[in-house]
Design a protein around this motif. Structure first.
Motif, short mmCIF file in Angstrom:
data_model
loop_
_atom_site.label_atom_id
_atom_site.label_comp_id
_atom_site.label_asym_id
_atom_site.label_seq_id
_atom_site.Cartn_x
_atom_site.Cartn_y
_atom_site.Cartn_z
N GLU A 11 -0.02 6.01 6.52
CA GLU A 11 -0.23 5.30 7.98
C GLU A 11 0.91 5.71 8.72
O GLU A 11 0.77 5.99 9.75
N ILE A 12 2.01 5.79 8.09
CA ILE A 12 3.17 6.24 8.42
C ILE A 12 3.18 7.64 8.88
O ILE A 12 3.68 7.98 9.90
N GLN A 21 8.88 13.63 15.35
CA GLN A 21 9.88 13.04 14.57
C GLN A 21 9.99 11.51 14.95
O GLN A 21 9.84 11.47 16.26
N CYS A 22 10.48 10.80 14.55
CA CYS A 22 10.41 9.13 14.67
C CYS A 22 11.66 8.53 14.29
O CYS A 22 12.24 8.80 13.21
N THR A 23 11.90 7.42 15.02
CA THR A 23 12.92 6.31 14.30
C THR A 23 11.87 5.35 13.86
O THR A 23 10.76 5.41 13.93
N VAL A 24 12.68 4.50 12.89
CA VAL A 24 11.68 3.51 12.37
C VAL A 24 10.99 2.43 13.24
O VAL A 24 10.03 2.24 13.28
N VAL A 27 7.85 4.19 14.66
CA VAL A 27 6.70 4.11 13.72
C VAL A 27 6.16 2.49 13.82
O VAL A 27 5.12 2.25 13.54
N HIS A 28 7.07 1.72 13.72
CA HIS A 28 6.90 0.05 13.74
C HIS A 28 6.26 -0.10 14.83
O HIS A 28 5.00 -0.80 14.62
N ALA A 37 2.53 -5.82 10.82
CA ALA A 37 3.40 -4.88 9.85
C ALA A 37 5.02 -5.51 10.50
O ALA A 37 5.31 -5.62 11.37
N GLY A 38 5.80 -5.84 9.42
CA GLY A 38 7.10 -6.22 9.53
C GLY A 38 8.13 -5.06 9.48
O GLY A 38 7.91 -3.90 8.75
#
Length: 124
Positions: A11-12, A21-24, A27-28, A37-38
Motif C-alpha cells: 500500500e505504501i 518520492q515522498c515524505t512520510v 504517504v500517510h 492509519a496512524g
C-alpha cells in the motif's frame, strides 16, 4: 535476495510509485483517504521498508524523502508467484480463468491478452 513486501508495505509502495518520492506525511495523508492509519505506524513501516531495502531514504534535507527501490513490476511478479503457488497450485490456466471469470475485462484488455498469447505462441 528477493524482496517480498507485505500487504501494508505494498500500500505504501503504491503511493510512492505514483508520486515518485515522498515524505512520510505524503504517504500517510494518501493512506488516510481510504483507511484508518496512524502516522507513527506509517513512519515505522517506512523505516522497516528502508531497512529491508524496499525503499531508500534521503536524509540530506530536514524532511526525509523516500523513493522505491523495488519496481512495481518486481512487486507484481513476487505477489503473482506467491498467489500462483499458494492459491492455484501452480496452474497458470486456473489463475487466468479465475481472473477473467471474476472481473470484466475491457475489449482493449482482451485485445492485449490475445496479442500477448500470439507472441507467446510464436516464441517472440
Amino acid at each position: 535476495m528477493e524482496l517480498k513486501p507485505t500487504e501494508s508495505e505494498l500500500e505504501i509502495l503504491q503511493v510512492i510509485w505514483e508520486k515518485g518520492q515522498c515524505t512520510v506525511r505524503d504517504v500517510h495523508e494518501e493512506l488516510t483517504r481510504t483507511k484508518d492509519a496512524g502516522y507513527t505506524t506509517t513512519l515505522k513501516l517506512m523505516q522497516i521498508m528502508a531497512d529491508k531495502g524496499l525503499v531508500e531514504r534521503d536524509t540530506n534535507a530536514k524532511t526525509h524523502l523516500y523513493k522505491a527501490v523495488i519496481s512495481r513490476e518486481q512487486a507484481q511478479g513476487t505477489a503473482l508467484d506467491k498467489i500462483l503457488d499458494t492459491v492455484f497450485k501452480g496452474s497458470t490456466a486456473d489463475l487466468v480463468i479465475q481472473a477473467l471469470g471474476q472481473h470484466r475485462a475491457s475489449s482493449d484488455e482482451i485485445d492485449a491478452i490475445r496479442e500477448y498469447l500470439r507472441k507467446f505462441e510464436s516464441g517472440k
